[in-house]
Design a protein around this motif. Structure first.
Motif, PDB file in Angstrom:
ATOM      1  N   GLN A  20       0.656  -1.174   0.281  1.00  0.00           N
ATOM      2  CA  GLN A  20      -0.336  -0.080  -0.179  1.00  0.00           C
ATOM      3  C   GLN A  20       0.822   1.192  -0.060  1.00  0.00           C
ATOM      4  OE1 GLN A  20      -1.232  -0.894   4.949  1.00  0.00           O
ATOM      5  NE2 GLN A  20      -2.467   0.161   2.829  1.00  0.00           N
ATOM      6  N   SER A  21       0.166   1.999  -0.213  1.00  0.00           N
ATOM      7  CA  SER A  21       0.797   3.422  -0.609  1.00  0.00           C
ATOM      8  C   SER A  21       0.452   4.591   0.739  1.00  0.00           C
ATOM      9  CB  SER A  21       0.621   4.279  -1.965  1.00  0.00           C
ATOM     10  OG  SER A  21       1.383   3.998  -2.772  1.00  0.00           O
ATOM     11  N   GLN A  22       0.860   4.956   1.494  1.00  0.00           N
ATOM     12  CA  GLN A  22       0.705   6.205   2.378  1.00  0.00           C
ATOM     13  C   GLN A  22       0.873   7.183   1.858  1.00  0.00           C
ATOM     14  OE1 GLN A  22       1.409   5.032   6.409  1.00  0.00           O
ATOM     15  NE2 GLN A  22       2.510   3.139   5.336  1.00  0.00           N
ATOM     16  N   ASN A  23       0.173   8.373   2.027  1.00  0.00           N
ATOM     17  CA  ASN A  23       0.246   9.796   1.756  1.00  0.00           C
ATOM     18  C   ASN A  23       0.415  11.207   2.818  1.00  0.00           C
ATOM     19  OD1 ASN A  23      -0.393   9.197  -0.580  1.00  0.00           O
ATOM     20  ND2 ASN A  23      -2.402   9.016  -0.895  1.00  0.00           N
ATOM     21  N   PHE A  24       1.386  12.004   2.640  1.00  0.00           N
ATOM     22  CA  PHE A  24       1.831  12.529   4.408  1.00  0.00           C
ATOM     23  C   PHE A  24       1.918  14.401   3.259  1.00  0.00           C
ATOM     24  CE2 PHE A  24       2.898   8.665   4.948  1.00  0.00           C
ATOM     25  CZ  PHE A  24       3.196   8.171   6.395  1.00  0.00           C
ATOM     26  N   LYS A  25       0.998  14.959   3.963  1.00  0.00           N
ATOM     27  CA  LYS A  25       1.563  16.549   3.663  1.00  0.00           C
ATOM     28  C   LYS A  25       2.312  17.591   4.703  1.00  0.00           C
ATOM     29  CE  LYS A  25      -2.433  19.178   2.183  1.00  0.00           C
ATOM     30  NZ  LYS A  25      -2.156  18.911   0.591  1.00  0.00           N
ATOM     31  N   MET A  26       3.144  18.380   4.327  1.00  0.00           N
ATOM     32  CA  MET A  26       4.405  18.518   4.639  1.00  0.00           C
ATOM     33  C   MET A  26       3.717  19.510   6.168  1.00  0.00           C
ATOM     34  SD  MET A  26       7.266  21.805   3.597  1.00  0.00           S
ATOM     35  CE  MET A  26       8.504  19.844   2.383  1.00  0.00           C
ATOM     36  N   GLN A  27       4.675  19.793   6.896  1.00  0.00           N
ATOM     37  CA  GLN A  27       3.875  20.577   8.226  1.00  0.00           C
ATOM     38  C   GLN A  27       4.325  22.350   7.971  1.00  0.00           C
ATOM     39  OE1 GLN A  27       0.580  19.442   9.949  1.00  0.00           O
ATOM     40  NE2 GLN A  27       1.170  18.333   7.793  1.00  0.00           N
ATOM     41  N   ASP A  46      15.721  32.771   5.087  1.00  0.00           N
ATOM     42  CA  ASP A  46      14.695  31.146   5.470  1.00  0.00           C
ATOM     43  C   ASP A  46      13.319  31.563   5.021  1.00  0.00           C
ATOM     44  OD1 ASP A  46      15.779  30.395   8.222  1.00  0.00           O
ATOM     45  OD2 ASP A  46      15.208  32.107   8.713  1.00  0.00           O
ATOM     46  N   ALA A  47      12.495  30.386   4.476  1.00  0.00           N
ATOM     47  CA  ALA A  47      11.741  29.929   3.497  1.00  0.00           C
ATOM     48  C   ALA A  47      10.943  30.043   4.662  1.00  0.00           C
ATOM     49  CB  ALA A  47      11.372  28.531   2.771  1.00  0.00           C
ATOM     50  N   GLU A  48       9.744  30.971   4.956  1.00  0.00           N
ATOM     51  CA  GLU A  48       9.368  31.047   5.227  1.00  0.00           C
ATOM     52  C   GLU A  48       7.219  30.395   5.344  1.00  0.00           C
ATOM     53  OE1 GLU A  48       8.390  35.313   6.301  1.00  0.00           O
ATOM     54  OE2 GLU A  48      10.152  35.202   7.480  1.00  0.00           O
ATOM     55  N   GLN A  49       7.409  30.124   4.174  1.00  0.00           N
ATOM     56  CA  GLN A  49       6.316  29.191   3.039  1.00  0.00           C
ATOM     57  C   GLN A  49       7.027  28.231   2.673  1.00  0.00           C
ATOM     58  OE1 GLN A  49       3.521  32.021   0.976  1.00  0.00           O
ATOM     59  NE2 GLN A  49       4.027  33.711   2.704  1.00  0.00           N
ATOM     60  N   LYS A  50       5.678  26.772   2.808  1.00  0.00           N
ATOM     61  CA  LYS A  50       6.527  26.245   1.943  1.00  0.00           C
ATOM     62  C   LYS A  50       4.984  25.124   2.134  1.00  0.00           C
ATOM     63  CE  LYS A  50       8.400  25.229   5.937  1.00  0.00           C
ATOM     64  NZ  LYS A  50       8.653  27.211   7.073  1.00  0.00           N
ATOM     65  N   SER A  51       5.620  24.386   1.069  1.00  0.00           N
ATOM     66  CA  SER A  51       3.901  23.129   1.084  1.00  0.00           C
ATOM     67  C   SER A  51       5.140  22.171   0.548  1.00  0.00           C
ATOM     68  CB  SER A  51       2.980  23.302   0.004  1.00  0.00           C
ATOM     69  OG  SER A  51       3.226  23.870  -0.796  1.00  0.00           O
ATOM     70  N   GLY A  52       4.231  21.163   0.887  1.00  0.00           N
ATOM     71  CA  GLY A  52       4.638  20.178  -0.047  1.00  0.00           C
ATOM     72  C   GLY A  52       4.041  18.522   0.094  1.00  0.00           C
ATOM     73  N   SER A  53       4.442  17.107  -0.590  1.00  0.00           N
ATOM     74  CA  SER A  53       4.009  15.939  -0.165  1.00  0.00           C
ATOM     75  C   SER A  53       4.882  14.439   0.351  1.00  0.00           C
ATOM     76  CB  SER A  53       2.523  15.355  -0.851  1.00  0.00           C
ATOM     77  OG  SER A  53       3.110  15.488  -2.805  1.00  0.00           O
ATOM     78  N   ALA A  54       4.300  13.938   0.005  1.00  0.00           N
ATOM     79  CA  ALA A  54       5.489  12.777   0.595  1.00  0.00           C
ATOM     80  C   ALA A  54       4.318  11.550   0.161  1.00  0.00           C
ATOM     81  CB  ALA A  54       6.280  12.438   1.333  1.00  0.00           C
ATOM     82  N   VAL A  55       4.683  10.354  -0.779  1.00  0.00           N
ATOM     83  CA  VAL A  55       4.213   9.164  -0.335  1.00  0.00           C
ATOM     84  C   VAL A  55       4.781   7.397   0.067  1.00  0.00           C
ATOM     85  CG1 VAL A  55       2.558   7.492  -2.266  1.00  0.00           C
ATOM     86  CG2 VAL A  55       2.454  10.275  -2.475  1.00  0.00           C
ATOM     87  N   LEU A  56       4.934   6.902   0.730  1.00  0.00           N
ATOM     88  CA  LEU A  56       5.462   5.512   1.246  1.00  0.00           C
ATOM     89  C   LEU A  56       4.875   4.908   0.519  1.00  0.00           C
ATOM     90  CD1 LEU A  56       6.999   6.813   5.125  1.00  0.00           C
ATOM     91  CD2 LEU A  56       7.398   7.114   3.400  1.00  0.00           C
ATOM     92  N   GLU A  57       5.771   3.697   0.644  1.00  0.00           N
ATOM     93  CA  GLU A  57       5.497   2.400   0.100  1.00  0.00           C
ATOM     94  C   GLU A  57       5.798   1.444   1.488  1.00  0.00           C
ATOM     95  OE1 GLU A  57       7.832   2.318  -3.641  1.00  0.00           O
ATOM     96  OE2 GLU A  57       5.629   2.645  -4.643  1.00  0.00           O
TER      97      GLU A  57
END
Length: 190
Positions: A20-27, A46-57
């Motif tokens: 399975q895949s697990q979806n994560f969102k950057m905090q 410093d990056a004061e704003q950022k967004s992103g995602s990761a998917v683990l298998e």
């Protein structure tokens, strides 16, 4: 014959069902810094704003790989605490035309379990800065703790590889070095 087909189908469903895949969102607690040098002093953004995602298998509850990793930083969210330096940075990055800095992991070359929920990852991804896209290798560590992931590492880049002229100030008397180091400790949750 019918029972052997049924058994084969059940085995196939069991094997497919365990991966399975697990979806994560950057905090927002993630920390991304850009460090550089000049002929006067070292500097940091410093990056004061950022967004992103990761998917683990994972398979059978065990992490087996990193399927994807994506990070976006609005270029004008890079802050030094000095307005003049920020303006020079935005000018060098041409932020009026190119709003975001983007990284997208394209391939994981090596994924090693380092014990205690830690993993060493060697990957290749595309980095887009000031409209120029370049493929870069990126090595980092990843810690998985329940519904949380922490990804940490650093990467040295040459700004001219992305067609960015190192910023200058005071009529060229202050010049920055071509190389910058991006240091990151990013947090993701499900």
């Amino acid at each position: 014959m019918r029972s052997s087909i049924s058994i084969a189908l059940l085995l196939f469903l069991f094997v497919v069902g365990t991966a399975q895949s697990q979806n994560f969102k950057m905090q927002s607690s993630s920390d991304i810094k850009v460090e550089g040098t000049s002929n006067i002093h070292d500097w940091e953004l410093d990056a004061e704003q950022k967004s992103g995602s990761a998917v683990l298998e994972s398979e059978d509850g065990k992490i087996t790989g990193l399927k994807s990793l994506q990070v976006t930083i609005p270029a004008e969210s890079l802050k030094s605490g000095k307005g003049g330096m920020d303006k020079n940075t935005y000018k060098a990055l041409n932020t009026k035309k190119h709003k975001n800095i983007e990284f997208n992991l394209e391939q994981v070359k090596d994924f090693q379990d380092a014990g205690n929920n830690n993993y060493k990852v060697k990957g290749v991804g595309t980095l887009k800065i000031a409209g120029a896209t370049k493929q870069i290798p990126l090595d980092f560590t990843m810690n998985v703790n329940g519904n949380k992931i922490k990804i940490s590492g650093e990467k040295t880049l040459n700004m001219t590889d992305f067609k960015v002229d190192p910023p200058t100030a005071m009529f060229g008397t202050i010049t920055t070095g071509e190389e910058v180091t991006v240091k990151f400790t990013t947090n993701f949750t499900k």
